[in-house]
Design a protein around this motif. Structure first.
Motif, mmCIF file in Angstrom:
data_model
loop_
_atom_site.group_PDB
_atom_site.id
_atom_site.type_symbol
_atom_site.label_atom_id
_atom_site.label_comp_id
_atom_site.label_asym_id
_atom_site.label_seq_id
_atom_site.Cartn_x
_atom_site.Cartn_y
_atom_site.Cartn_z
ATOM 1 N N LYS A 73 -32.699 -8.949 -2.794
ATOM 2 C CA LYS A 73 -31.812 -7.955 -3.406
ATOM 3 C C LYS A 73 -30.864 -7.305 -2.403
ATOM 4 O O LYS A 73 -29.917 -6.649 -2.788
ATOM 5 C CB LYS A 73 -32.597 -6.916 -4.187
ATOM 6 C CG LYS A 73 -33.316 -5.877 -3.396
ATOM 7 C CD LYS A 73 -33.983 -4.904 -4.371
ATOM 8 C CE LYS A 73 -34.629 -3.744 -3.680
ATOM 9 N NZ LYS A 73 -35.225 -2.828 -4.635
ATOM 10 N N TYR A 74 -31.102 -7.516 -1.121
ATOM 11 C CA TYR A 74 -30.230 -6.946 -0.098
ATOM 12 C C TYR A 74 -29.198 -7.941 0.423
ATOM 13 O O TYR A 74 -28.430 -7.612 1.318
ATOM 14 C CB TYR A 74 -31.075 -6.427 1.073
ATOM 15 C CG TYR A 74 -32.127 -5.438 0.633
ATOM 16 C CD1 TYR A 74 -31.768 -4.187 0.151
ATOM 17 C CD2 TYR A 74 -33.475 -5.779 0.666
ATOM 18 C CE1 TYR A 74 -32.728 -3.283 -0.277
ATOM 19 C CE2 TYR A 74 -34.438 -4.878 0.241
ATOM 20 C CZ TYR A 74 -34.064 -3.635 -0.227
ATOM 21 O OH TYR A 74 -35.013 -2.750 -0.649
ATOM 22 N N LYS A 75 -29.205 -9.143 -0.108
ATOM 23 C CA LYS A 75 -28.294 -10.193 0.371
ATOM 24 C C LYS A 75 -27.034 -10.210 -0.497
ATOM 25 O O LYS A 75 -27.011 -10.792 -1.573
ATOM 26 C CB LYS A 75 -28.987 -11.566 0.332
ATOM 27 C CG LYS A 75 -30.237 -11.640 1.191
ATOM 28 C CD LYS A 75 -29.861 -11.548 2.643
ATOM 29 C CE LYS A 75 -31.070 -11.698 3.528
ATOM 30 N NZ LYS A 75 -30.759 -11.916 4.898
ATOM 31 N N TYR A 76 -25.998 -9.546 -0.028
ATOM 32 C CA TYR A 76 -24.778 -9.397 -0.822
ATOM 33 C C TYR A 76 -23.726 -10.455 -0.505
ATOM 34 O O TYR A 76 -23.043 -10.931 -1.408
ATOM 35 C CB TYR A 76 -24.165 -8.015 -0.595
ATOM 36 C CG TYR A 76 -25.016 -6.909 -1.135
ATOM 37 C CD1 TYR A 76 -24.964 -6.573 -2.470
ATOM 38 C CD2 TYR A 76 -25.902 -6.221 -0.309
ATOM 39 C CE1 TYR A 76 -25.750 -5.562 -2.978
ATOM 40 C CE2 TYR A 76 -26.693 -5.210 -0.813
ATOM 41 C CZ TYR A 76 -26.617 -4.883 -2.146
ATOM 42 O OH TYR A 76 -27.406 -3.898 -2.657
ATOM 43 N N LYS A 77 -23.600 -10.819 0.739
ATOM 44 C CA LYS A 77 -22.479 -11.666 1.169
ATOM 45 C C LYS A 77 -22.432 -12.999 0.437
ATOM 46 O O LYS A 77 -21.376 -13.404 -0.040
ATOM 47 C CB LYS A 77 -22.553 -11.900 2.674
ATOM 48 C CG LYS A 77 -21.343 -12.586 3.232
ATOM 49 C CD LYS A 77 -21.424 -12.626 4.747
ATOM 50 C CE LYS A 77 -20.189 -13.172 5.380
ATOM 51 N NZ LYS A 77 -20.269 -13.174 6.838
ATOM 52 N N TYR A 78 -23.569 -13.673 0.310
ATOM 53 C CA TYR A 78 -23.571 -14.964 -0.368
ATOM 54 C C TYR A 78 -24.476 -14.992 -1.598
ATOM 55 O O TYR A 78 -24.067 -15.474 -2.649
ATOM 56 C CB TYR A 78 -23.964 -16.095 0.597
ATOM 57 C CG TYR A 78 -22.944 -16.293 1.696
ATOM 58 C CD1 TYR A 78 -21.677 -16.774 1.408
ATOM 59 C CD2 TYR A 78 -23.241 -15.970 3.009
ATOM 60 C CE1 TYR A 78 -20.726 -16.928 2.403
ATOM 61 C CE2 TYR A 78 -22.293 -16.131 4.010
ATOM 62 C CZ TYR A 78 -21.039 -16.608 3.703
ATOM 63 O OH TYR A 78 -20.111 -16.757 4.685
ATOM 64 N N VAL A 79 -25.697 -14.502 -1.500
ATOM 65 C CA VAL A 79 -26.643 -14.616 -2.612
ATOM 66 C C VAL A 79 -26.126 -13.875 -3.843
ATOM 67 O O VAL A 79 -26.074 -14.426 -4.942
ATOM 68 C CB VAL A 79 -28.055 -14.129 -2.207
ATOM 69 C CG1 VAL A 79 -28.994 -14.129 -3.398
ATOM 70 C CG2 VAL A 79 -28.612 -15.003 -1.091
ATOM 71 N N ARG A 80 -25.743 -12.626 -3.682
ATOM 72 C CA ARG A 80 -25.209 -11.855 -4.815
ATOM 73 C C ARG A 80 -23.929 -12.511 -5.340
ATOM 74 O O ARG A 80 -23.741 -12.648 -6.541
ATOM 75 C CB ARG A 80 -24.940 -10.415 -4.405
ATOM 76 C CG ARG A 80 -24.370 -9.599 -5.555
ATOM 77 C CD ARG A 80 -23.995 -8.182 -5.112
ATOM 78 N NE ARG A 80 -23.262 -7.519 -6.149
ATOM 79 C CZ ARG A 80 -23.809 -6.785 -7.107
ATOM 80 N NH1 ARG A 80 -25.110 -6.623 -7.135
ATOM 81 N NH2 ARG A 80 -23.065 -6.234 -8.029
ATOM 82 N N TRP A 81 -23.088 -12.937 -4.438
ATOM 83 C CA TRP A 81 -21.836 -13.569 -4.836
ATOM 84 C C TRP A 81 -22.101 -14.851 -5.641
ATOM 85 O O TRP A 81 -21.457 -15.093 -6.661
ATOM 86 C CB TRP A 81 -20.983 -13.864 -3.595
ATOM 87 C CG TRP A 81 -19.750 -14.610 -3.934
ATOM 88 C CD1 TRP A 81 -18.556 -14.085 -4.343
ATOM 89 C CD2 TRP A 81 -19.580 -16.029 -3.928
ATOM 90 N NE1 TRP A 81 -17.668 -15.100 -4.605
ATOM 91 C CE2 TRP A 81 -18.273 -16.294 -4.349
ATOM 92 C CE3 TRP A 81 -20.416 -17.094 -3.611
ATOM 93 C CZ2 TRP A 81 -17.780 -17.591 -4.464
ATOM 94 C CZ3 TRP A 81 -19.922 -18.376 -3.717
ATOM 95 C CH2 TRP A 81 -18.624 -18.612 -4.137
ATOM 96 N N GLU A 82 -23.050 -15.674 -5.201
ATOM 97 C CA GLU A 82 -23.394 -16.888 -5.947
ATOM 98 C C GLU A 82 -23.855 -16.544 -7.362
ATOM 99 O O GLU A 82 -23.462 -17.213 -8.326
ATOM 100 C CB GLU A 82 -24.515 -17.654 -5.240
ATOM 101 C CG GLU A 82 -24.104 -18.323 -3.958
ATOM 102 C CD GLU A 82 -25.288 -18.884 -3.192
ATOM 103 O OE1 GLU A 82 -25.049 -19.488 -2.136
ATOM 104 O OE2 GLU A 82 -26.445 -18.721 -3.617
#
Length: 155
Positions: A73-82
């Motif tokens: 839940k803290y991974k914004y750069k790629y995981v959230r974007w994907e």
């Protein structure tokens, strides 16, 4: 039916993705999906280029699996974007809890896939395969399978 699928995960959880690909190769495990993941690391620091390549792969998918670990839940750069790209495309979202919870884990699940009609399952080949084959995306809510499905699958 084998579904095209993109698997999102934190770099700290790559070993779980690797295990999924091993399940797929193991003839004694009934697990299969058409893996739309990038199979080689992109040799670039260019975020725009990396995201363009990932978007191409997500666009090929009908399913998006997000492996949900301790830091997802803290991974914004790629995981959230994907996940955003998968939602824009209308992919069926399958949240896979690495801690084996059978429903939404509010402490670990990124907000981006909450209340969007996703199904949540534990990290296990039979239930992930079942979700890949049977789950039909809902418009909203957080979904999970009842105990009878797990019993029928041998859990």
């Amino acid at each position: 039916m084998t579904r095209k699928c993109f698997v999102g995960f934190s770099s700290t959880d790559k070993c779980y993705y690797d295990l999924m690909t091993a399940w797929k190769k193991n003839e004694n495990i009934d697990f299969d999906f058409i893996d739309c993941q990038l199979h080689q690391a992109i040799d670039s620091e260019n975020e725009e280029y990396i995201k363009r390549r990932c978007r191409e792969r997500i666009e090929m998918s009908s399913r998006y699996i997000l492996l949900i670990g301790q830091d997802t839940k803290y991974k914004y750069k790629y995981v959230r974007w994907e996940a955003e790209v998968a939602l824009e495309k209308g992919c069926t979202i399958i949240g896979v809890n690495l801690n084996k919870k059978r429903n939404l884990d509010e402490d670990l699940c990124p907000t981006i896939i909450r209340d969007v009609g996703a199904i949540f399952v534990p990290f296990s080949p039979k239930i992930i395969q079942y979700a890949l084959e049977h789950y039909i995306k809902e418009d909203s809510g957080n979904w999970y399978y009842k105990d009878e499905i797990y019993k029928r699958l041998g859990y």
